[in-house]
Design a protein around this motif. Structure first.
Motif, short mmCIF file in Angstrom:
data_model
loop_
_atom_site.label_atom_id
_atom_site.label_comp_id
_atom_site.label_asym_id
_atom_site.label_seq_id
_atom_site.Cartn_x
_atom_site.Cartn_y
_atom_site.Cartn_z
N ARG A 55 0.85 -1.20 0.00
CA ARG A 55 0.00 0.00 0.00
C ARG A 55 0.88 1.23 0.00
N GLY A 56 0.56 2.16 -0.89
CA GLY A 56 1.28 3.43 -0.91
C GLY A 56 2.39 3.50 -1.93
N GLY A 57 2.47 2.51 -2.82
CA GLY A 57 3.51 2.52 -3.84
C GLY A 57 3.94 1.11 -4.19
N ALA A 61 9.24 2.15 -3.01
CA ALA A 61 8.65 3.05 -2.01
C ALA A 61 8.73 2.45 -0.61
N ARG A 66 8.01 5.05 2.28
CA ARG A 66 6.77 5.70 1.86
C ARG A 66 5.62 4.72 1.65
N ALA A 67 5.88 3.41 1.71
CA ALA A 67 4.84 2.40 1.50
C ALA A 67 5.04 1.27 2.50
N ARG A 68 3.98 0.50 2.71
CA ARG A 68 4.01 -0.62 3.65
C ARG A 68 3.43 -1.86 2.98
N ASP A 76 0.52 -5.30 9.39
CA ASP A 76 1.72 -4.80 8.73
C ASP A 76 2.79 -5.88 8.75
#
Length: 155
Positions: A55-57, A61, A66-68, A76
């Motif tokens: 998620r997030g890229g 990322a 910037r992403a997980r 997570d």
């Protein structure tokens, strides 16, 4: 030496406990020209496991913070994905790996396309976590459908 995603050589290591057997890639392992690798298992995840997406890229990322990587239920698992990628990089260095063939669409192994992080089967351009780390370190990474396989005499 070549590394190949374990699922591609018949090991039932996917999140759902299945494989994605590619007979010609399995033959490379049987001939001693390649070794199987599963970054997700090397990172401490189990089989079967809940599906995960970035998620997030994409994987790049993730390395930039910037992403997980999260499971369908929201857990997570970024740390496990990063650890598996680091272990895979260590294998590449230990065995002087020149080529890595990974499973497309995987959040670890995708080389061109990954799922979009919404668990709706939509794919987007991007790298998996392991693919991103290996490429950052100058290792050639392709997927099981890449035309470059022919250029390596793997057709």
């Amino acid at each position: 030496m070549i590394l190949i995603s374990s699922c591609l050589v018949g090991h039932p290591v996917r999140y759902d406990g299945r494989d994605q057997l590619n007979s010609r890639l399995k033959q490379l392992v049987e001939d001693g020209k390649a070794m199987p690798v599963c970054p997700e298992l090397m990172g401490g995840l189990q089989v079967p496991r809940e599906p995960a997406e970035i998620r997030g890229g994409d994987g790049e990322a993730v390395w930039q913070g910037r992403a997980r990587v999260v499971t369908r239920s929201g857990q997570d698992v970024t740390a496990q994905f990063k650890e598996g990628a680091l272990q895979t990089l260590a294998m590449c260095r230990q065995y002087q790996v020149t080529l890595v063939i990974l499973k497309e669409y995987s959040p670890s192994c995708g080389t061109q396309m990954i799922y979009n992080g919404q668990f709706d089967s939509t794919k987007q351009p991007g790298l998996g976590v392991t693919s991103a780390l290996l490429r950052r370190n100058g290792i050639q990474v392709i997927n099981e459908k890449d035309p470059l396989l022919e250029g390596h005499g793997l057709d």
